[in-house]
Scaffold this motif. Sequence first.
Motif, short mmCIF file in Angstrom:
data_model
loop_
_atom_site.label_atom_id
_atom_site.label_comp_id
_atom_site.label_asym_id
_atom_site.label_seq_id
_atom_site.Cartn_x
_atom_site.Cartn_y
_atom_site.Cartn_z
N TRP A 65 -5.70 5.19 -12.84
CA TRP A 65 -4.92 5.23 -11.26
C TRP A 65 -5.45 3.89 -10.69
O TRP A 65 -4.26 3.45 -9.81
CB TRP A 65 -5.49 6.51 -10.65
CG TRP A 65 -5.34 7.75 -11.30
CD1 TRP A 65 -4.12 8.31 -11.98
CD2 TRP A 65 -6.23 9.11 -10.98
NE1 TRP A 65 -4.31 9.48 -12.54
CE2 TRP A 65 -5.54 10.10 -11.54
CE3 TRP A 65 -7.15 9.18 -10.06
CZ2 TRP A 65 -5.88 11.33 -11.64
CZ3 TRP A 65 -7.73 10.58 -10.24
CH2 TRP A 65 -6.97 11.56 -10.86
N ILE A 116 -0.70 8.14 -2.05
CA ILE A 116 -1.18 8.12 -3.51
C ILE A 116 -0.38 9.07 -3.99
O ILE A 116 -0.19 8.99 -5.43
CB ILE A 116 -2.55 8.84 -3.15
CG1 ILE A 116 -3.14 8.70 -4.69
CG2 ILE A 116 -2.62 10.42 -2.76
CD1 ILE A 116 -3.85 7.19 -4.74
N CYS A 155 5.29 1.34 -7.18
CA CYS A 155 5.09 2.46 -7.99
C CYS A 155 6.30 2.64 -8.91
O CYS A 155 5.95 3.42 -9.76
CB CYS A 155 4.86 3.64 -7.06
SG CYS A 155 3.29 3.66 -5.93
N ARG A 157 0.42 -2.85 -6.07
CA ARG A 157 0.17 -3.80 -4.82
C ARG A 157 1.23 -5.02 -4.92
O ARG A 157 1.67 -5.58 -3.95
CB ARG A 157 -1.10 -4.64 -4.90
CG ARG A 157 -2.29 -3.39 -4.55
CD ARG A 157 -3.59 -3.91 -4.88
NE ARG A 157 -3.93 -5.32 -4.02
CZ ARG A 157 -4.08 -6.68 -4.60
NH1 ARG A 157 -4.84 -6.61 -5.84
NH2 ARG A 157 -4.63 -7.81 -3.96
N THR A 177 -3.90 6.81 0.23
CA THR A 177 -3.09 5.65 -0.42
C THR A 177 -3.73 5.04 -1.48
O THR A 177 -4.90 5.19 -1.79
CB THR A 177 -2.92 4.70 0.94
OG1 THR A 177 -4.11 4.03 1.16
CG2 THR A 177 -2.41 5.47 2.25
N THR A 178 -3.02 4.22 -1.97
CA THR A 178 -3.24 3.20 -3.09
C THR A 178 -4.27 2.22 -2.73
O THR A 178 -5.44 1.80 -3.59
CB THR A 178 -2.08 2.60 -3.92
OG1 THR A 178 -1.49 1.78 -2.96
CG2 THR A 178 -0.90 3.46 -4.48
N ASP A 191 1.10 -1.10 -0.04
CA ASP A 191 -0.19 -0.03 0.00
C ASP A 191 1.01 1.30 0.00
O ASP A 191 1.78 1.28 0.56
CB ASP A 191 -0.88 -0.17 1.27
CG ASP A 191 -1.99 1.19 1.07
OD1 ASP A 191 -1.97 1.71 0.25
OD2 ASP A 191 -2.52 1.27 2.31
N TRP A 192 0.85 2.25 -0.99
CA TRP A 192 1.63 3.22 -1.17
C TRP A 192 0.79 4.55 -0.97
O TRP A 192 -0.35 4.68 -1.12
CB TRP A 192 2.17 3.31 -2.63
CG TRP A 192 3.11 2.02 -2.95
CD1 TRP A 192 2.43 0.80 -3.45
CD2 TRP A 192 4.20 1.55 -2.76
NE1 TRP A 192 3.30 0.03 -3.69
CE2 TRP A 192 4.56 0.38 -3.23
CE3 TRP A 192 5.38 2.52 -2.33
CZ2 TRP A 192 5.74 -0.23 -3.35
CZ3 TRP A 192 6.70 1.76 -2.18
CH2 TRP A 192 6.82 0.37 -2.78
N LEU A 229 -7.64 4.11 -2.73
CA LEU A 229 -8.11 4.22 -3.75
C LEU A 229 -9.01 2.87 -4.49
O LEU A 229 -9.92 3.03 -4.96
CB LEU A 229 -7.23 4.63 -4.95
CG LEU A 229 -7.29 4.74 -6.37
CD1 LEU A 229 -8.50 6.10 -6.41
CD2 LEU A 229 -6.18 5.13 -7.23
N CYS A 284 4.71 0.19 -12.28
CA CYS A 284 3.42 -0.14 -12.50
C CYS A 284 2.90 0.72 -13.78
O CYS A 284 2.15 0.33 -14.59
CB CYS A 284 2.41 0.38 -11.19
SG CYS A 284 2.47 2.31 -10.73
N ALA A 326 -2.46 1.54 -9.22
CA ALA A 326 -2.69 1.15 -7.68
C ALA A 326 -2.75 -0.59 -7.54
O ALA A 326 -1.96 -1.18 -6.76
CB ALA A 326 -3.86 1.83 -7.34
N LEU A 382 2.26 7.29 -7.05
CA LEU A 382 1.72 7.04 -8.32
C LEU A 382 2.14 7.75 -9.46
O LEU A 382 2.12 9.05 -9.51
CB LEU A 382 0.29 7.03 -8.45
CG LEU A 382 -0.57 5.76 -7.86
CD1 LEU A 382 -2.37 5.93 -8.02
CD2 LEU A 382 -0.20 4.44 -8.30
#
Length: 147
Positions: free
Chosen positions: A71, A19, A85, A79, A40-41, A16-17, A44, A88, A75, A22
């Motif tokens: 997005w 946001i 990121c 994962r 966070t991703t 989990d990153w 989202l 992706c 996201a 991204l």
Amino acid sequence: MKISHKAPQTSVQVRDWPIAHLPGLSKENQSQLEECSITTTGQLIRMTKTQAAKVLLANQLQINIQYVNKWVAMANLARIPSVGCEYCGLLLHAGVASPAQLAQMPVERLHQQVLRLHVATMQRNDLTPSVDRVQKWVQQARLVSSQ
């Protein structure tokens, strides 16, 4: 190119990153998402589980749905720990839109797609991830998809 055969992992911890990590997300878009309590991703992904939820978010942000779809796809790919990121966006531009799709990709074919993309966009092939790295993406995508 040789593909190594290591003992497969049996599980992987999804990531989990923030946001802001991204790729391609403007400061304005980050602020808009944060105003919708998406920082966070993972948030989202959770808030856009259905197409109706994606449309609702796009309407709230007053943007085209294709941005939200992009997005969310990034996201979901982020994962995967070995993708994150960092890769992706590369995978999305190479035509991979989900961990499930990545899990089904032949490693050699995906590596060639990524190589072609790097050469076409950056006129360089020395920055292309190795076959071993691509193989790790696919292996971890299989684990993430089965969770």
